[in-house]
Scaffold this motif. Structure first.
Motif, mmCIF file in Angstrom:
data_model
loop_
_atom_site.group_PDB
_atom_site.id
_atom_site.type_symbol
_atom_site.label_atom_id
_atom_site.label_comp_id
_atom_site.label_asym_id
_atom_site.label_seq_id
_atom_site.Cartn_x
_atom_site.Cartn_y
_atom_site.Cartn_z
ATOM 1 N N ILE A 60 -18.649 27.736 -34.195
ATOM 2 C CA ILE A 60 -19.699 28.158 -35.464
ATOM 3 C C ILE A 60 -21.058 26.976 -34.598
ATOM 4 O O ILE A 60 -22.005 27.559 -35.473
ATOM 5 C CB ILE A 60 -19.583 27.361 -36.875
ATOM 6 N N ASN A 61 -21.324 26.341 -33.768
ATOM 7 C CA ASN A 61 -22.403 25.470 -33.949
ATOM 8 C C ASN A 61 -22.996 25.986 -32.699
ATOM 9 O O ASN A 61 -24.309 26.254 -32.684
ATOM 10 C CB ASN A 61 -22.386 24.100 -33.102
ATOM 11 N N MET A 62 -22.191 26.951 -32.033
ATOM 12 C CA MET A 62 -23.157 27.805 -31.143
ATOM 13 C C MET A 62 -23.948 29.277 -31.614
ATOM 14 O O MET A 62 -24.652 28.992 -31.317
ATOM 15 C CB MET A 62 -21.759 28.088 -29.864
ATOM 16 N N ASP A 63 -23.254 29.701 -32.622
ATOM 17 C CA ASP A 63 -23.661 30.632 -33.315
ATOM 18 C C ASP A 63 -24.977 29.958 -34.042
ATOM 19 O O ASP A 63 -25.733 30.763 -34.022
ATOM 20 C CB ASP A 63 -22.571 31.258 -34.493
ATOM 21 N N VAL A 64 -24.823 28.948 -34.706
ATOM 22 C CA VAL A 64 -26.188 28.450 -35.229
ATOM 23 C C VAL A 64 -27.308 28.224 -33.797
ATOM 24 O O VAL A 64 -28.357 28.645 -34.010
ATOM 25 C CB VAL A 64 -25.997 27.267 -35.638
ATOM 26 N N ALA A 65 -27.141 28.005 -32.751
ATOM 27 C CA ALA A 65 -27.811 27.787 -31.288
ATOM 28 C C ALA A 65 -28.672 28.912 -31.286
ATOM 29 O O ALA A 65 -29.751 29.233 -31.072
ATOM 30 C CB ALA A 65 -26.726 27.248 -30.988
ATOM 31 N N LEU A 66 -27.744 30.137 -31.609
ATOM 32 C CA LEU A 66 -28.264 31.295 -31.613
ATOM 33 C C LEU A 66 -29.030 31.790 -32.404
ATOM 34 O O LEU A 66 -30.071 32.886 -31.770
ATOM 35 C CB LEU A 66 -26.949 32.256 -30.979
ATOM 36 N N LEU A 67 -28.245 31.875 -33.609
ATOM 37 C CA LEU A 67 -29.637 31.760 -34.701
ATOM 38 C C LEU A 67 -31.318 31.210 -34.681
ATOM 39 O O LEU A 67 -32.541 31.577 -34.634
ATOM 40 C CB LEU A 67 -29.089 31.750 -36.003
ATOM 41 N N LEU A 68 -30.917 29.629 -34.362
ATOM 42 C CA LEU A 68 -32.521 29.246 -33.673
ATOM 43 C C LEU A 68 -32.729 30.226 -32.210
ATOM 44 O O LEU A 68 -34.897 30.387 -32.890
ATOM 45 C CB LEU A 68 -32.534 27.449 -33.626
ATOM 46 N N VAL A 69 -32.416 30.845 -31.017
ATOM 47 C CA VAL A 69 -33.009 31.038 -30.477
ATOM 48 C C VAL A 69 -33.753 32.895 -30.388
ATOM 49 O O VAL A 69 -34.776 32.673 -30.431
ATOM 50 C CB VAL A 69 -32.001 31.686 -29.469
ATOM 51 N N ILE A 70 -32.436 33.324 -31.766
ATOM 52 C CA ILE A 70 -33.194 34.614 -31.968
ATOM 53 C C ILE A 70 -34.546 34.485 -33.007
ATOM 54 O O ILE A 70 -35.735 35.559 -33.411
ATOM 55 C CB ILE A 70 -32.689 35.217 -33.287
ATOM 56 N N VAL A 71 -35.033 33.022 -33.927
ATOM 57 C CA VAL A 71 -35.744 33.165 -35.056
ATOM 58 C C VAL A 71 -37.067 32.988 -33.901
ATOM 59 O O VAL A 71 -38.064 33.024 -34.419
ATOM 60 C CB VAL A 71 -35.376 31.885 -35.484
ATOM 61 N N TRP A 72 -36.644 32.179 -32.529
ATOM 62 C CA TRP A 72 -37.897 32.050 -31.775
ATOM 63 C C TRP A 72 -38.432 32.665 -31.841
ATOM 64 O O TRP A 72 -39.498 33.151 -31.850
ATOM 65 C CB TRP A 72 -37.698 31.325 -30.747
ATOM 66 N N LEU A 73 -38.199 34.877 -32.133
ATOM 67 C CA LEU A 73 -38.932 35.732 -31.247
ATOM 68 C C LEU A 73 -39.983 36.316 -31.790
ATOM 69 O O LEU A 73 -40.934 36.781 -31.631
ATOM 70 C CB LEU A 73 -37.032 36.647 -31.085
ATOM 71 N N PRO A 74 -39.464 36.814 -33.583
ATOM 72 C CA PRO A 74 -40.724 37.184 -34.361
ATOM 73 C C PRO A 74 -41.751 35.988 -34.242
ATOM 74 O O PRO A 74 -42.647 36.778 -34.504
ATOM 75 C CB PRO A 74 -40.082 37.124 -35.595
ATOM 76 N N LEU A 75 -40.871 34.741 -34.345
ATOM 77 C CA LEU A 75 -42.142 33.489 -34.100
ATOM 78 C C LEU A 75 -43.598 33.096 -33.103
ATOM 79 O O LEU A 75 -44.386 33.736 -33.423
ATOM 80 C CB LEU A 75 -41.923 32.462 -34.264
ATOM 81 N N ALA A 76 -42.470 34.028 -32.199
ATOM 82 C CA ALA A 76 -43.370 34.158 -30.964
ATOM 83 C C ALA A 76 -44.397 34.834 -31.117
ATOM 84 O O ALA A 76 -45.773 34.892 -30.435
ATOM 85 C CB ALA A 76 -42.984 34.288 -29.829
ATOM 86 N N PHE A 77 -44.111 36.104 -31.438
ATOM 87 C CA PHE A 77 -45.064 36.860 -31.759
ATOM 88 C C PHE A 77 -45.872 37.070 -32.752
ATOM 89 O O PHE A 77 -47.574 37.630 -32.861
ATOM 90 C CB PHE A 77 -43.839 38.105 -32.562
ATOM 91 N N LEU A 78 -45.241 36.393 -34.248
ATOM 92 C CA LEU A 78 -46.980 35.892 -34.961
ATOM 93 C C LEU A 78 -47.430 34.787 -34.454
ATOM 94 O O LEU A 78 -48.476 35.405 -33.861
ATOM 95 C CB LEU A 78 -45.360 35.403 -36.342
ATOM 96 N N ARG A 79 -46.846 33.976 -33.851
ATOM 97 C CA ARG A 79 -48.465 32.945 -32.802
ATOM 98 C C ARG A 79 -48.757 33.517 -31.842
ATOM 99 O O ARG A 79 -50.200 33.395 -31.597
ATOM 100 C CB ARG A 79 -47.117 31.999 -32.053
#
Length: 772
Positions: A141-160
């Motif tokens: 389950i920790n690997m899926d949590v890590a995947l979620l963090l990487v995915i969250v970075w994508l819209p955050l990068a566009f926002l920045r």
């Protein structure tokens, strides 16, 4: 070539694969043009290519049978991680890499590449276990949590990036609320579109923790991924300065609509087709496996017999280390002697070693196993797995055990192991109807029965394991899952053919069909609009066709001739009309608000009892059909409680009808505060109340009725000058076990209520407890 067995979800992924492949092909083709030579174009083209690879792996994951699908599953997250790495870098390079984001982009690259390398290393590790040790390894389950963090970075990068693209000296929130320039608006659009991905990642996480069903996960992934693909590429193409023709957009939208409709047809049509499938599994039957001289077994049908002395109940569960329990018993099996039999909750016996459930997906696990009926079962207090060991045999019984994912299915069957090597499978209680769920893992449905010797060689397969079959030295199984998937494929394969053929027709035929009739007239109209934009209002265009575009061209000519004379007059009229419309609109808005408030008030009054505030009988009649239809569709029960106030007539006679009304009001408040959000409380008569509880089992309904009865009995001083306490009697029934329509259910509850009155009142009685 591995066999493809399509499901509705794989049809959806096939449509995404077609669309993603065409988009990535278009973007890669732009790299050879001057306008596609920048860093952002290269990053996006290769990112979408990897997205296509990822979607193709998802398609294979859901289309291949259990063993070959593992080779696609193990690569999925590596492809996704690499695609996310490139997409994040695209975000930082769109429209260009700003100096204020240079080091942040490098940090994002290092972090996402690190995650990608970790996923790739884990994939290699899983392949090594599969190929060398024949072991299936699941993701944590920790690997899926890590995947979620990487995915969250994508819209955050566009926002920045959106804040950097706007040079105005404003707070970042104001920049986002009112973006400046095409780049700022495009970045804000990308941010909103890619916010769908974290939602999909959360759904994936919840699926792995069991909080949502696999069906909901497949639907969400299918719809969400298609939406992200289409919305993003449209937003990106609209940003490009006239590099994409109208025909490409039209073809893309038409193709997307076709593929979406085909995906919907797959999901909607499949349940009816699945309902026609029945596995070759017979109840009240005994199959006997007798060792033969060829190192295998001969299968025959013995006279039906079911051992009623079940023996000792075993402490086995459907997860973790308690999935197995060892029983000491010497047993010859495929020429070897085993002294320990591991009994599992999954309807199988593992010889010599405990079962590791994931390995079943790799050619049935490569372990010596006896499979009376492989399915994930959930032993509970009222049922379970039993073993009885005699001098010359071992009897293992799965007695009235519910399926883990389908609790409405209850199974009873036995495996009898004789000391001389014979094996009996006896079935004495299988569900009458087995409607398989294509969204679940294979063992959620009846999967296997047969014998496996635990060799590296492939296990033989039989369409129907019945009398006359011969189990060879490599074993023999009847694989219901494979049979079901092939059956389902006969319905869905034509849809896949239509998706591929329709895509070719649209991509080749549509441009050819529309070029002379649509594209050329539109291009001429576009030239005229550009001339008008330059100030040439008197330009006249040639009308080629007398169709809608010809009408637009004629209207354009007329508008061009009249526009200059009308501009000044229109400005004056617009100012006057704006003031008039503002006043009229304000008055209209006030009137609409009054009408809406009155409408809501009337609706509330129409469905509620004015005295108690509970729902009335009229609304009950409107809601029942919807409630029962939903319960039938979802195979869920509906609990119903009929309450009656004890000695209510005496209260009215002794203290007056006003006191009786106050009692009814107090109980109305109690019922409203005692039911769940999804429950409905009605007043259906003078002192009769009905509570309808969708999704509630009979036992839960009885428990809720008892709680309300106790709370009511505990109330004191209901009236200052009246009764100090009031009691309720209740009758409980449930859909569908006590009836499938309201009249029969009401009669059941009324009989139970009458029983409660006869027993002294202040009691809750189930209809099933009513004494005839």
């Amino acid at each position: 070539m591995p066999e493809l067995s399509l499901t509705p979800a794989s049809i959806s992924y096939l449509t995404q694969l077609i669309l993603s492949g065409l988009i990535s092909g278009y973007l890669v083709s732009r790299l050879r043009k001057p306008e596609g030579s920048d860093a952002q174009s290269r990053l996006l083209a290769w990112a979408l290519t990897l997205v296509t690879v990822f979607i193709s792996l998802l398609f294979l994951d859901l289309s291949l049978l259990p063993t070959p699908r593992l080779y696609a599953v193990y690569l999925e997250n590596t492809a996704l991680a690499l695609a996310l790495t490139l997409l994040i870098q695209f975000a930082y390079h769109f429209p260009s890499l700003y100096p204020c984001r240079k080091w942040e982009a490098r940090l994002a690259l290092a972090a996402s590449l690190g995650y990608t390398l970790y996923e790739a290393g884990f994939a290699v590790y899983r392949y090594d276990l599969l190929l060398t040790q024949e072991t299936v390894e699941y993701r944590s389950i920790n690997m899926d949590v890590a995947l979620l963090l990487v995915i969250v970075w994508l819209p955050l990068a566009f926002l920045r990036q959106a804040t950097c693209a706007d040079p105005r000296p404003l707070p970042w929130l104001k920049k986002l609320l009112h973006p400046h320039g095409e780049a700022g608006r495009a970045l804000l659009s990308f941010t909103l579109i890619y916010l769908i991905l974290p939602v999909l990642a959360l759904i994936n996480l919840w699926r792995n923790t069991g909080e949502i069903t696999t069906a909901l996960y497949n639907i969400a992934m299918s719809a969400g991924a298609l939406a992200v693909l289409l919305l993003f590429i449209l937003a990106y193409i609209n940003y490009l300065p006239e590099t994409t023709s109208f025909m490409i957009k039209l073809s893309g939208i038409t193709l997307t609509i076709l593929l979406t409709l085909l995906g919907i047809v797959g999901w909607v049509g499949t349940p009816t087709y699945i309902a026609t499938y029945q596995p070759a599994l017979q109840d009240r039957q005994t199959l006997r496996f007798t060792p033969n001289g060829a190192g295998g077994y001969a299968v025959s049908e013995a006279p039906f017999r079911f051992e009623t002395d079940l023996g000792e109940r075993l402490d086995v569960h459907n997860v973790g280390r308690y999935r197995n329990q060892v029983v000491d018993f010497v047993f010859p099996f495929f020429g070897k002697i085993y002294s320990q039999i591991y009994v599992t909750s999954s309807g199988l016996l593992s010889l010599g070693a405990p079962l590791y459930h994931p390995n079943l997906q790799n050619d049935y696990g490569h372990f010596p196993g006896i499979f009376p009926l492989l399915i994930d079962l959930e032993p509970t207090d009222g049922n379970g797995v039993y073993a009885r060991k005699d001098a010359d045999r071992l009897v293992v019984t799965w007695n009235r055990v519910q399926a883990a994912q389908r609790p409405e299915w209850v199974f009873t069957f036995q495996a009898i192991l004789y000391a001389d090597g014979r094996i009996d499978f006896a079935y004495n209680g299988l569900p009458e109807t087995l409607v398989f769920d294509h969204n679940q893992i294979p063992s959620a449905n009846p999967w296997l029965r047969g014998l496996t010797p635990g060799l590296d060689a492939p296990v033989g397969q039989a369409d129907n394991l019945t009398a006359g079959a011969v189990v060879g030295p490599n074993g023999l199984v009847q694989d219901f899952h494979n049979d079901f998937r092939r059956y389902l494929g006969r319905f869905l394969n034509p849809l896949a053919t239509v998706a591929l053929g329709g895509s070719l027709v649209i991509l080749i035929g549509l441009p050819f069909l529309f070029y002379s009739t649509l594209i050329q007239p539109l291009e001429a109209l576009l030239v005229g609009i550009r001339n008008m934009d330059k100030g040439n209002l008197g330009a006249q265009l040639t009308i080629k066709y007398r169709d809608e575009i010809g009408f637009l061209t004629r209207a354009f000519n007329e508008i061009g001739a009249q526009l200059n004379a009308l501009v000044n007059e229109m400005e004056r009229q617009v100012n006057e009309r704006t003031q008039e419309l503002a006043a009229a609109n304000e008055a209209l808005q006030l009137r609409l608000e009054e009408v809406e408030a009155l409408k809501e008030k009337l609706q509330e009054q129409a469905i509620h009892d004015p005295l108690t505030g509970l729902l009335n009988r009229r609304y009950l009649n409107e809601r029942l059909e919807c409630i029962f239809s939903a319960a039938k569709r979802n195979r869920q029960p509906v609990g119903m409680i009929l309450f009656d106030i004890d000695h209510f007539k005496k209260i009215n006679d002794a203290f007056g009808h006003q006191a009786g009304d106050q009692v009814l009001q107090a109980l109305g408040n109690l019922f409203n505060n005692s039911v769940r959000k999804e429950d409905l409380a009605f007043r259906i008569g003078g002192e009769e109340f009905l509570i309808v509880m969708p999704g509630s089992s009979l036992e839960d309904t009885r428990r809720r009725a008892e709680e309300i009865r106790q709370v009511t009995a505990a109330l004191t001083d209901i009236l200052s000058d009246g009764p100090r306490y009031v009691t309720l009697s209740a009758g409980v029934a449930a859909y569908p076990i006590h009836g499938i329509e309201y009249n029969s259910l009401y009669q059941s509850m009324d009989r139970a209520l009458y029983q409660a009155k006869q027993m002294g009142r202040n009691k809750v009685v189930l209809f099933s407890e009513v004494i005839s």
